[in-house]
Enzyme design. Structure first.
Site, short mmCIF file in Angstrom:
data_model
loop_
_atom_site.label_atom_id
_atom_site.label_comp_id
_atom_site.label_asym_id
_atom_site.label_seq_id
_atom_site.Cartn_x
_atom_site.Cartn_y
_atom_site.Cartn_z
N HIS A 181 15.16 -70.15 49.52
CA HIS A 181 15.03 -70.44 50.96
C HIS A 181 16.39 -70.74 51.55
CE1 HIS A 181 12.55 -71.92 54.48
NE2 HIS A 181 13.81 -72.22 54.82
N HIS B 50 19.23 -69.71 55.13
CA HIS B 50 19.44 -69.10 56.47
C HIS B 50 20.86 -68.55 56.52
CE1 HIS B 50 15.71 -70.58 58.37
NE2 HIS B 50 15.81 -71.49 57.42
N GLN C 27 12.08 -67.71 64.74
CA GLN C 27 12.49 -69.12 64.86
C GLN C 27 11.83 -69.82 66.06
OE1 GLN C 27 15.46 -71.38 63.31
NE2 GLN C 27 13.73 -72.50 64.18
N HIS D 94 7.91 -70.94 57.21
CA HIS D 94 8.21 -72.34 57.45
C HIS D 94 6.88 -72.97 57.86
CE1 HIS D 94 12.27 -70.84 57.59
NE2 HIS D 94 12.77 -72.04 57.76
N GLU E 260 6.67 -78.14 58.80
CA GLU E 260 7.94 -78.86 58.59
C GLU E 260 8.01 -79.98 59.63
OE1 GLU E 260 11.52 -76.55 59.04
OE2 GLU E 260 12.79 -78.13 58.22
N ASP F 272 18.15 -74.08 51.89
CA ASP F 272 17.89 -74.02 53.32
C ASP F 272 19.16 -73.81 54.14
OD1 ASP F 272 16.34 -73.92 55.60
OD2 ASP F 272 15.69 -76.01 55.53
N TRP G 233 22.03 -77.26 61.41
CA TRP G 233 21.08 -78.25 60.92
C TRP G 233 21.67 -79.18 59.87
CZ3 TRP G 233 20.01 -73.10 61.76
CH2 TRP G 233 19.11 -72.84 62.80
FE FE2 Z 1 14.45 -72.97 56.71
#
Ligand code: FE2
Length: 426
Positions: free
Chosen positions: A57, A59, A152, A210, A213, A309, A315
């Site tokens: 996982h 991005h 997203q 996702h 979350e 991630d 993030w």
């Molecule tokens: Fe993610």
């Protein structure tokens, strides 16, 4: 004549003194005392040789963008999403390609052999998709990159997301993604799961959403995801990423949910670094940890793989492509402290994640692909304890990254002249 022989390795299952011979990109023999010639011979000196790390996982369209166009001031998930929305229109395809290729260099140096990356399709130009399809092609000789079409901003909430997602799949993106908890209502979230699973079923694709979350114990989209998986006969092809709300769910409800997930063969991908960092932000004290129920899921028979991630993006400001960091955080937050639990945490960033991604020829048996990493540690637990240095990374029977043994020279009178942290194993 072999291409490569790794001598005197310890394997993840505990076997020691093993030689691994590679020929034509595959493992030709795994046994003690191989005496044949090879173009290159590496002496593992008893250290651990593992199949490569697998990050299920990530991005990659956002990685290494930290500070562009600004920092995430609150450090929250929602400000991260807003910041990503500011970055998307101003970045070019070439920007994304350059950042992604740099990240892949780092990942390979850290022994990662495969990455599942979500790619945001909520951009009518599909710049991220175009960029990462190019990156997937360029890195294929040294890294398996699997792409997930990730809406997203919500596949129903964003007016063009569904059309973009379908275009992305037509362009060659591998997996169907989703984000049901970000849709406007619970019902819209459930509807998004139904529509996206149908698309995956019709196209014969895998699904990785996702899912839930949040800290909301009533965010229950994993239930719909599992039910749709079962209804559409997609067992083994579907993963729920994050699943953080499960941490806060009522125990009675979970006693019904987990058997449904087992029947559906749904996999779980917690992301320990990000989950511990971003969840529980509305709590005072006691404060929730935000990691899903890892031991319970595992003990029920669900395949659990840890993902990273984010690395230096809107993030998360930290990270260095170290799946041992990820596993160590998962270990601590999940209180997975028995010897067997700790060994399992190593598996969560290797074999389990490879199974979730459906990687073929992954492992260290004869006939598997000759992909592996030599670590400066004597076993799986030591690898975690040390976040062990990667001494050699091997792909298709060829060394593609190597580093010197890390030994610190000491200047203490009467004490040893060198320290190698890997010598302190019990
Ligand atoms: Fe993610």
């Amino acid at each position: 004549m072999f291409d490569l022989i790794v001598k005197n390795a310890t394997l993840p299952d505990g076997r020691t003194g093993v030689d691994i011979a590679c020929a034509d990109g595959t493992i030709a023999a795994v046994e003690p005392g191989i005496s044949a010639q090879a173009h290159e011979v590496i002496d593992a000196t008893g250290y651990l040789v593992s199949p490569p790390f697998v990050d299920p996982h990530f991005h990659m369209d956002a990685t290494l963008s930290l500070g562009t166009p600004r920092m995430n001031v609150s450090g929250t998930l929602l400000e991260g999403i807003a910041l990503w929305g500011e970055l998307k229109p101003i970045q070019s395809v070439d920007d994304i390609i350059a950042r992604a290729l740099r990240y892949c260099d780092l990942a390979v140096s850290m022994g990662i052999g495969a990455i599942r990356s979500h790619v945001d399709v909520c951009d009518d130009d599909l710049k991220g998709v175009e960029a990462l399809l190019e990156v997937r092609k360029q890195v294929a000789p040294y890294l398996d990159l699997q792409l997930v079409a990730f809406p997203q901003d919500g596949v129903l909430r964003d007016p063009t997301a569904m059309a973009n997602l379908l275009r992305a799949l037509d362009m060659g993106v591998d997996v169907v993604g989703g984000i049901p908890h970000f849709e406007r209502t619970m019902e819209q979230g459930a509807e998004s799961v139904r529509q996206l699973c149908k698309i995956a079923a019709d196209r014969g694709l895998m699904v990785d959403m996702h899912c839930d979350e949040s800290d909301d114990p009533l965010s229950r989209h994993i239930e719909t995801l599992a039910h749709e998986t079962q209804r559409l006969g997609m067992q083994g092809r579907v993963a729920g990423s994050h699943l953080t709300s499960m941490h806060s769910m009522d125990n009675y409800y979970v006693s019904k949910l987990i058997p449904l997930m087992v029947e559906a063969g749904v996999h779980a991908i917690p992301n320990p670094l990000i989950n511990i960092m971003l969840q529980g932000r509305h709590d005072t004290y006691p404060k929730r940890r935000g990691q899903t129920r890892v031991p319970q899921l595992r003990d029920a028979g669900i395949t659990v793989g840890f993902g990273s991630d984010c690395v230096m993006d809107p993030w998360y400001s930290l990270g260095k492509a170290d799946m041992l960091d990820v596993a160590l955080m998962g270990l601590h937050v999940g209180q997975l402290s028995s010897r067997a639990d700790m060994e399992w945490c190593f598996d969560a960033v290797t074999v389990n994640s490879a199974a979730i991604m459906g990687l073929e020829g992954y492992g260290l048996a004869k006939g598997d692909k000759a992909n592996m990493v030599l670590l400066q540690a004597t076993d799986r637990i030591e690898a975690l304890r040390l976040r062990a240095h990667r001494l050699a990374v091997i792909r298709a029977g060829r060394v593609i990254a190597r580093a010197d043994l890390v030994v610190t020279k000491m200047e203490l009178p009467g004490r040893p002249l060198t320290v190698n942290a890997a010598d302190y194993a019990p």
